[in-house]
Design a protein around this motif. Structure first.
Motif, PDB file in Angstrom:
ATOM      1  N   PRO A  41       3.273  -0.833   1.342  1.00 43.97           N
ATOM      2  CA  PRO A  41       3.523   0.592   1.158  1.00 43.97           C
ATOM      3  C   PRO A  41       2.445   1.445   1.830  1.00 43.97           C
ATOM      4  O   PRO A  41       1.365   0.963   2.144  1.00 43.97           O
ATOM      5  CB  PRO A  41       3.524   0.781  -0.356  1.00 43.97           C
ATOM      6  CG  PRO A  41       2.644  -0.319  -0.857  1.00 43.97           C
ATOM      7  CD  PRO A  41       2.832  -1.478   0.091  1.00 43.97           C
ATOM      8  N   ALA A  42       2.769   2.697   2.026  1.00 51.28           N
ATOM      9  CA  ALA A  42       1.896   3.611   2.759  1.00 51.28           C
ATOM     10  C   ALA A  42       0.500   3.736   2.145  1.00 51.28           C
ATOM     11  O   ALA A  42      -0.479   3.919   2.864  1.00 51.28           O
ATOM     12  CB  ALA A  42       2.552   4.993   2.846  1.00 51.28           C
ATOM     13  N   THR A 115      -4.362  -1.971  -7.073  1.00 52.97           N
ATOM     14  CA  THR A 115      -4.451  -1.944  -5.602  1.00 52.97           C
ATOM     15  C   THR A 115      -4.851  -3.313  -5.086  1.00 52.97           C
ATOM     16  O   THR A 115      -4.296  -3.802  -4.097  1.00 52.97           O
ATOM     17  CB  THR A 115      -5.439  -0.864  -5.127  1.00 52.97           C
ATOM     18  OG1 THR A 115      -4.976   0.404  -5.579  1.00 52.97           O
ATOM     19  CG2 THR A 115      -5.561  -0.851  -3.614  1.00 52.97           C
ATOM     20  N   ARG A 116      -5.812  -3.953  -5.759  1.00 52.17           N
ATOM     21  CA  ARG A 116      -6.221  -5.305  -5.346  1.00 52.17           C
ATOM     22  C   ARG A 116      -5.017  -6.238  -5.417  1.00 52.17           C
ATOM     23  O   ARG A 116      -4.773  -7.017  -4.496  1.00 52.17           O
ATOM     24  CB  ARG A 116      -7.349  -5.815  -6.238  1.00 52.17           C
ATOM     25  CG  ARG A 116      -7.733  -7.248  -5.901  1.00 52.17           C
ATOM     26  CD  ARG A 116      -8.998  -7.721  -6.572  1.00 52.17           C
ATOM     27  NE  ARG A 116      -8.909  -7.642  -8.026  1.00 52.17           N
ATOM     28  CZ  ARG A 116      -9.980  -7.611  -8.817  1.00 52.17           C
ATOM     29  NH1 ARG A 116     -11.193  -7.630  -8.304  1.00 52.17           N
ATOM     30  NH2 ARG A 116      -9.833  -7.545 -10.127  1.00 52.17           N
TER      31      ARG A 116
END
Length: 128
Positions: A41-42, A115-116
């Motif tokens: 994803p962006a 996020t990781r």
């Protein structure tokens, strides 16, 4: 009786040494620098780097800029990442390396470190 106790003690030491050696081989088999190009994803689009140092320190970079670091440990099948800075949590992943490609499979992750988790779902190619 004394001989039996000594035999058990020697067997215990041998088992301990073999266990430590297998963990060291597993960790040594992972050391190096890896890269992943993520297109979506962006929010995480870019070139991600992961360096696993022999001293148990890891560094994560995005587009060449360091974004996280912490301590890592591994067995023959599992890696644990502890990050006091950045997200502040611990994650555990199964790992498998085929040739120069390292892949992680989610096992447990701190809710603060999503996020990781998103980054580690991508394959990483070893560059060093």
């Amino acid at each position: 009786m004394r001989l039996k106790l000594t035999s058990f003690a020697v067997a215990g030491v041998v088992a301990l040494v073999l266990g430590v050696c297998s963990a060291a081989v597993a960790a040594g088999g992972l050391t190096g620098t890896y890269r992943a190009k993520i297109k979506s994803p962006a929010q995480i689009k870019g070139t991600w780097g992961l360096t696993l140092k022999p001293n148990g320190v890891y560094v994560v970079s995005m587009n060449g800029k360091s974004v996280a670091s912490g301590r890592w440990s591994a067995t023959a099948t599992t890696i644990t990442l502890r990050e006091p800075d950045g997200c502040g949590g611990t994650g555990t992943y199964a790992w498998k390396r085929t040739n120069a490609v390292l892949r992680f499979t989610f096992k447990r992750e701190d809710p603060r470190c999503q996020t990781r988790r998103a980054v580690l779902t991508h394959p990483f190619a070893q560059v060093r």
